[in-house]
Design a protein around this motif. Structure first.
Motif, PDB file in Angstrom:
ATOM      1  N   ASP A   6      11.986 -27.860  50.102  1.00 13.45           N
ATOM      2  CA  ASP A   6      10.957 -27.046  50.682  1.00 13.45           C
ATOM      3  C   ASP A   6       9.620 -27.403  49.549  1.00 13.45           C
ATOM      4  OD1 ASP A   6      12.384 -25.638  48.643  1.00 13.45           O
ATOM      5  OD2 ASP A   6      11.921 -23.539  49.571  1.00 13.45           O
ATOM      6  N   ILE A   9       7.703 -30.630  50.261  1.00 11.87           N
ATOM      7  CA  ILE A   9       6.997 -30.507  51.479  1.00 11.87           C
ATOM      8  C   ILE A   9       5.525 -29.916  50.984  1.00 11.87           C
ATOM      9  CG2 ILE A   9       6.672 -29.524  53.905  1.00 11.87           C
ATOM     10  CD1 ILE A   9       9.707 -29.666  54.017  1.00 11.87           C
ATOM     11  N   VAL A  10       5.699 -28.695  50.199  1.00 11.40           N
ATOM     12  CA  VAL A  10       4.499 -27.650  49.898  1.00 11.40           C
ATOM     13  C   VAL A  10       3.629 -28.638  48.997  1.00 11.40           C
ATOM     14  CG1 VAL A  10       3.845 -25.977  48.466  1.00 11.40           C
ATOM     15  CG2 VAL A  10       5.522 -25.641  50.012  1.00 11.40           C
ATOM     16  N   VAL A  13       3.058 -32.622  50.562  1.00  8.22           N
ATOM     17  CA  VAL A  13       2.366 -32.581  52.127  1.00  8.22           C
ATOM     18  C   VAL A  13       1.213 -31.637  52.324  1.00  8.22           C
ATOM     19  CG1 VAL A  13       2.610 -32.520  54.693  1.00  8.22           C
ATOM     20  CG2 VAL A  13       4.574 -33.359  53.166  1.00  8.22           C
ATOM     21  N   LEU A  14       1.677 -30.341  52.254  1.00  8.50           N
ATOM     22  CA  LEU A  14       0.383 -29.110  52.243  1.00  8.50           C
ATOM     23  C   LEU A  14      -0.429 -29.170  51.368  1.00  8.50           C
ATOM     24  CD1 LEU A  14       3.010 -26.183  53.464  1.00  8.50           C
ATOM     25  CD2 LEU A  14       1.848 -28.115  54.987  1.00  8.50           C
ATOM     26  N   GLY A  17      -2.907 -31.567  51.897  1.00  9.67           N
ATOM     27  CA  GLY A  17      -3.887 -31.578  52.958  1.00  9.67           C
ATOM     28  C   GLY A  17      -3.369 -32.786  54.097  1.00  9.67           C
ATOM     29  N   ASP A  19      -0.703 -33.775  57.131  1.00  7.62           N
ATOM     30  CA  ASP A  19      -0.546 -33.192  58.547  1.00  7.62           C
ATOM     31  C   ASP A  19       1.102 -33.424  58.531  1.00  7.62           C
ATOM     32  OD1 ASP A  19       0.337 -32.336  60.913  1.00  7.62           O
ATOM     33  OD2 ASP A  19      -1.078 -33.549  61.850  1.00  7.62           O
ATOM     34  N   PRO A  20       1.959 -32.142  58.435  1.00  9.00           N
ATOM     35  CA  PRO A  20       3.432 -32.096  58.585  1.00  9.00           C
ATOM     36  C   PRO A  20       4.043 -32.854  59.837  1.00  9.00           C
ATOM     37  CG  PRO A  20       2.493 -29.947  57.926  1.00  9.00           C
ATOM     38  CD  PRO A  20       1.144 -30.672  58.332  1.00  9.00           C
ATOM     39  N   THR A  23       3.466 -36.516  58.871  1.00 16.20           N
ATOM     40  CA  THR A  23       3.874 -37.278  57.767  1.00 16.20           C
ATOM     41  C   THR A  23       5.378 -37.556  57.765  1.00 16.20           C
ATOM     42  OG1 THR A  23       2.271 -35.944  56.263  1.00 16.20           O
ATOM     43  CG2 THR A  23       4.188 -36.646  55.224  1.00 16.20           C
TER      44      THR A  23
END
Length: 102
Positions: A6, A9-10, A13-14, A17, A19-20, A23
């Protein structure tokens, strides 16, 4: 092969900026996967976590089959339990000494 958490991902990805929904997992997968054998002790696992900068490690048996994941939080809980046991030994020893001196 690799592992995605997790946190990956943060951070990957997040926070960037991205797009989950578009990606790919492969683009953020950590490889090679750092693993622990089920026969290793916690000191060895902790050292491997430190050396590789990871907080979670898949645990495999002697055949290489995944049997679980050990996380830094698991090791912290174990350390706290061991520290509490040490304090209890010390406390029990002090009480015993006081009792014997009376």
């Amino acid at each position: 092969h690799g592992i995605v958490t997790d946190r990956d991902i943060v951070v990957e990805v997040l926070a960037k900026g991205l797009d989950p929904s578009t990606t790919s997992v492969a683009s953020i997968t950590r490889a090679p996967v750092v693993i622990a054998l089920d026969t290793e002790d916690t000191g060895q696992v902790l050292e491997r976590m430190r050396a590789h900068g990871v907080r979670r490690i898949p645990v495999v048996d002697r055949d290489g089959a995944a049997i679980g994941i050990i996380a830094l939080d698991d090791l912290l809980r174990l350390l706290v339990a061991e520290m509490n046991a040490l304090f209890e030994v010390t406390d029990t020893g002090r009480r015993r000494e006081r009792h014997l001196r009376r």
